[in-house]
Design an enzyme around this catalytic site. Structure first.
Site, mmCIF file in Angstrom:
data_model
loop_
_atom_site.group_PDB
_atom_site.id
_atom_site.type_symbol
_atom_site.label_atom_id
_atom_site.label_comp_id
_atom_site.label_asym_id
_atom_site.label_seq_id
_atom_site.Cartn_x
_atom_site.Cartn_y
_atom_site.Cartn_z
ATOM 1 C CB SER A 1 4.860 31.100 -43.382
ATOM 2 O OG SER A 1 4.579 30.166 -44.410
ATOM 3 C CG HIS B 1 -2.837 31.317 -44.403
ATOM 4 N ND1 HIS B 1 -3.263 31.638 -45.674
ATOM 5 C CD2 HIS B 1 -2.179 30.125 -44.518
ATOM 6 C CE1 HIS B 1 -2.900 30.688 -46.521
ATOM 7 N NE2 HIS B 1 -2.239 29.759 -45.851
ATOM 8 C CG HIS C 1 1.778 27.850 -43.638
ATOM 9 N ND1 HIS C 1 2.158 28.593 -44.724
ATOM 10 C CD2 HIS C 1 0.552 27.331 -43.944
ATOM 11 C CE1 HIS C 1 1.223 28.529 -45.659
ATOM 12 N NE2 HIS C 1 0.239 27.771 -45.209
ATOM 13 C CD GLU D 1 -1.300 28.344 -48.936
ATOM 14 O OE1 GLU D 1 -0.215 28.806 -48.510
ATOM 15 O OE2 GLU D 1 -2.124 27.766 -48.204
#
Length: 297
Positions: free
Chosen positions: A227, A167, A162, A208
């Site tokens: 993700s 990111h 993730h 997010e």
């Protein structure tokens, strides 16, 4: 990082100086003593790190590298169909390895020349103000462990998949990196806990779990979606609403399930104009006024 999700695995320092990651009974690795000990050691490396020092290397196992290979392959295929162009451009610039887990120092060295961002290792929970405030300085806190091998396409908490695939590819995009940075500046500027939580919730529903209309289709740009092997295939089926700062900043959400409400930007420019401008200009007073408007019948 999913600040709330870290409560699923709080990290504590034992009396003997060792580090303990407290996995819940429902965690896939709960009964795996080898995995739990590795989690403890990896968390300890992060707890002992000081900003400015090289990030300590994790000696990943062949089994852990195989999890990364599998997840990278599956997510890459989904990204080609579902990810926004700026995310794909960032991924092309960063060129993350797909056959092994990259070290965070390695990610930092590749990322910094692109947008100025670097990574910091995190053992577990990073307080809201520290996590978001660091973004203003172009630092991103990241865990280093990887999910349990028994369920390679699932994790109940943010792992290195993730943090990096989600990111880092965004942080390699100039436009997304600028949004992360201005979000950090907002978090550093506001003083009340309520205002900080409002800022963080807007981050949750955008960087997010954000989606965007692009090229005649609904695409994803949020790291939490991009993700997640499962969520990336489901996001188009949920309740999609227009960008709404008040709604995003006051919404209660459940971190243990796929998000059932998402907010769609009409374009990258709209995201920058609405959300970027909010973060650039917000104060405790302006956020209090927005929050109050949500309570007005």
């Amino acid at each position: 990082m999913f600040e709330e999700a870290q409560y699923l695995a709080p990290v504590t320092r034992r009396a003997d100086g060792g580090v303990e990651v407290e996995l819940s009974r429902s965690h896939p690795g709960f009964a795996d003593e080898v995995y739990r000990e590795r989690r403890n050691r990896i968390a300890g490396l992060a707890m002992d790190h000081r900003r400015g020092d090289p990030i300590p290397e994790v000696e990943y196992t062949d089994e852990e590298h195989e999890v990364w290979r599998l997840v990278s392959r599956e997510l890459s295929a989904s990204h080609a169909e579902y990810a926004v162009a700026d995310y794909l451009d960032g991924a092309a610039r960063l060129k993350l390895p797909t056959e092994r887990i990259p070290q965070l120092e390695e990610v930092s060295e590749a990322l910094h020349p692109l947008t100025g961002f670097r990574y910091l290792p995190a053992a577990g929970l990073v307080p809201l103000r520290d996590f978001y405030g660091s973004l203003a300085d172009s630092y991103f806190h990241s865990t280093q462990y990887i999910r349990h091998h028994s369920v390679p396409l699932y994790t109940p908490e943010p792992d290195v998949v993730h943090e990096v695939i989600g990111h880092a590819n965004m942080l390699a995009s100039d436009r997304f990196a600028a949004l992360y940075r201005v979000a950090g500046e907002a978090a550093r500027r506001v003083e009340s806990r309520e205002a900080l939580e409002f800022v963080s919730k807007v981050f949750w529903f955008t960087l997010e779990f954000g989606v965007m209309h692009e090229g005649g289709a609904l695409k994803a740009y949020g790291a939490g979606i991009l993700s997640s092997y499962g969520e990336i295939r489901e996001f188009r089926t949920v309740d999609i609403r227009d960008l709404d700062l008040v709604a995003m900043g006051t919404m209660q959400y459940d971190i243990t399930h796929y998000q059932d409400i998402l907010y769609a930007a009409q374009s990258m420019t709209q995201l920058e104009d609405v959300v970027g401008t909010f973060w650039a200009d917000c104060t405790d007073d302006s956020i209090a006024a927005l929050s109050a408007s949500a309570k007005t019948p």
